[in-house]
Scaffold this motif. Structure first.
Motif, short mmCIF file in Angstrom:
data_model
loop_
_atom_site.label_atom_id
_atom_site.label_comp_id
_atom_site.label_asym_id
_atom_site.label_seq_id
_atom_site.Cartn_x
_atom_site.Cartn_y
_atom_site.Cartn_z
N SER A 263 6.11 46.08 12.37
CA SER A 263 6.05 44.83 11.64
C SER A 263 5.99 45.19 10.16
CB SER A 263 4.79 44.04 12.03
OG SER A 263 4.85 43.65 13.39
N SER A 387 9.38 35.88 8.36
CA SER A 387 8.20 36.12 9.19
C SER A 387 7.75 34.82 9.86
CB SER A 387 7.07 36.69 8.34
OG SER A 387 7.43 37.94 7.82
N LEU A 390 10.22 34.02 12.54
CA LEU A 390 10.06 34.87 13.71
C LEU A 390 9.01 34.29 14.66
CD1 LEU A 390 10.78 37.44 15.22
CD2 LEU A 390 9.14 38.69 13.78
N ARG A 394 9.91 33.24 18.47
CA ARG A 394 9.18 33.75 19.63
C ARG A 394 8.65 32.61 20.49
NH1 ARG A 394 6.44 38.76 16.34
NH2 ARG A 394 7.95 40.36 17.02
N GLN A 439 13.53 40.27 13.40
CA GLN A 439 12.71 41.47 13.21
C GLN A 439 13.38 42.44 12.24
OE1 GLN A 439 12.29 42.39 17.53
NE2 GLN A 439 10.11 42.61 17.10
N GLN A 442 13.17 41.11 8.78
CA GLN A 442 11.82 41.34 8.26
C GLN A 442 11.72 42.72 7.63
OE1 GLN A 442 8.82 40.96 11.35
NE2 GLN A 442 7.78 39.42 10.13
#
Length: 481
Positions: A263, A387, A390, A394, A439, A442
């Motif tokens: 991350s 972020s 994301l 999810r 991801q 990010q």
């Protein structure tokens, strides 16, 4: 007296670093929320946290990335190019500095001549000549300063290129890890689709379902297989690009497969005013102005007289065995001065030329500063918003998994046709791909933000004028093989 004078007079404007922008710098970055808790999925480092220093890529805690960056710093040819440009700039300082000192030259000659009715005459002459043009008005000293500032500029360019190559490598590396993660997703998906095809084949053979369910399962599997194959193309290209960055032949280079598991780290952003001290391209642009200012001084010196002091001592004789007799010694000494009376505006035009160069460099400097702030804001926005996205993706992925589970149950109990299962499978696969894409964005966004912040560099690392004026070491000046 002349030495004292040359140390006192320096014509031309004195350099003062101009304001970086035409408006006050902000106290904080726009894209940082007023409250850190509002930034979902990612948090910036607190102001009390230490700024990045040195090997910035280690903030990602990835041993493979660390190893690649270490190779790049040694073997990247673009970095080598900028390093040699820096070495050349340092040599130019020595060239300019040499004009401050006298020139010493030795001459020797032997001639034999005859003019009738005289007998042949042999003349042997040996002289040592000294010539010096005192830098009364600072023309040479301004040339030295300009060369020093240009070398500092070159040092800034070198660090900026190093940072660019490092960031490019890190971005490509995370792209590869993203492709590896996509590959695993599709490999697992293909296994699941193969099982679904086998299940539908059995159902068809036992008469429970019709042929269309088998065809739909087959088509879904084949599309997934084709996409999985295509993933390898992008990964190969990213890998080949990294090989070039490392100075390696692409045919001899490979990176082991590993999925993306990081991350984005907490990145110390600092205050906007610190950005001026932390970007090597901004430092280089500022040094370009200083060099241009010194060139204006060089141009102004042309308005003043030029003084030369010459001297020579020597020996002159008609026979070698008497050359060193005291009576054969010769010497001369005398200063000379010259002043241009009329040049049709050449000197004025030259001054105006370098003033325009300075003003152009000022515009470049301010544009570089503005671009720096834009890139930081872009990086902050990308990492923060991606972020947050994301987290939302999810959540969508989780609901898609539930959708597929429910639809599969309805199909197995005969309520819905298999095409509805295909729709649920496609929805889940699309959401899973979107999660992986986010991801990667990010991580590459975090790299771009670190690059925009200067990668941990600081203007204090820029070599001083005296440091760039030192002769390069033997290792620095060695011919590359």
């Amino acid at each position: 007296m002349l030495c004292t004078l040359t140390g006192c007079i320096l014509v031309g404007p004195k350099y003062h670093r101009p304001a970086a922008t035409e408006e006050p710098l902000p106290s904080t970055y726009k894209e940082i929320p007023a409250h850190y808790k509002d930034s979902e999925g990612w948090d910036v480092a607190r102001p009390r946290d230490a700024m990045l220093r040195g090997e910035w890529w280690r903030i990602f805690h990835d041993p493979d990335l660390n190893a690649l960056e270490e190779q790049l710093n040694i073997n990247n040819n673009n970095i080598k190019l900028f390093f040699e440009n820096f070495m050349q700039a340092r040599a130019l300082i020595a060239e300019a500095n040499s004009q401050l000192y006298p020139t010493l030259s030795a001459n020797a000659s032997w001639t034999r001549s005859r003019t009738p009715p005289l007998n042949p005459i042999t003349t042997i002459l040996s002289t040592l000549e000294i010539s010096w043009a005192p830098d009364l008005w600072g023309k040479v000293r301004n040339a030295v300063r300009s060369a020093q500032y240009s070398a500092q500029l070159s040092a800034g360019d070198l660090e900026n290129e190093r940072l660019t190559e490092q960031a490019t490598l890190a971005s490509l590396y995370f792209q590869i890890r993203g492709q590896d993660t996509l590959q695993k997703l599709f490999n697992d998906t293909i296994v699941a689709f193969e099982k679904a095809l086998a299940y539908n084949q059995v159902q068809y053979e036992t008469g429970i379902t019709d042929k269309i369910s088998v065809v739909e399962a087959q088509n879904t599997l084949e599309n997934a297989q084709a996409t999985a194959t295509n993933i390898g193309v992008a990964r190969a290209q990213f890998e080949h690009a990294i090989a070039v960055l490392l100075g390696r032949v692409a045919s001899n280079f490979s990176i082991p497969i590993r999925t993306l598991h990081q991350s984005p780290p907490r990145i110390p952003v600092g205050m906007p005013s610190q950005l001026l001290e932390r970007r090597p391209d901004i430092a280089a642009a500022e040094r370009a102005m200083a060099a241009a200012n010194a060139q204006i001084g060089q141009a102004y010196a042309a308005y003043f007289p030029t003084v030369n002091i010459g001297s020579d001592v020597g020996l002159q004789a008609h026979h070698l065995n008497t050359l060193f007799n005291t009576s054969n010694r010769t010497w001369s000494f005398g200063p000379s001065a010259s002043e241009t009376i009329f040049d049709a505006g050449l000197r004025t035009a030259t001054v105006h030329q370098f003033i325009a160069t300075y003003n152009a460099d000022l515009a470049i400097y301010r544009q570089t500063v503005l671009t720096g702030f834009q890139q930081v804001e872009d990086g902050l926005a990308q990492v923060r918003l991606v972020s947050k996205q994301l987290l939302e993706l999810r959540a969508a992925e989780k609901s898609a998994e539930e959708f597929l589970t429910l639809e599969m149950s309805r199909y197995q109990t005969g309520i819905d046709p298999y095409v509805d299962v295909v729709t649920a499978q496609t929805t889940l696969l699309t959401d899973q791909q979107s999660v992986i894409t986010a991801q990667v964005l990010q991580m590459t966004g975090a790299v771009s933000l670190i690059e925009a912040l200067g990668g941990g560099w600081d203007v204090s690392e820029l070599p001083t004028p005296s440091q760039v004026s030192k002769w390069p070491t033997h290792e620095e000046s060695a011919i590359q093989q």
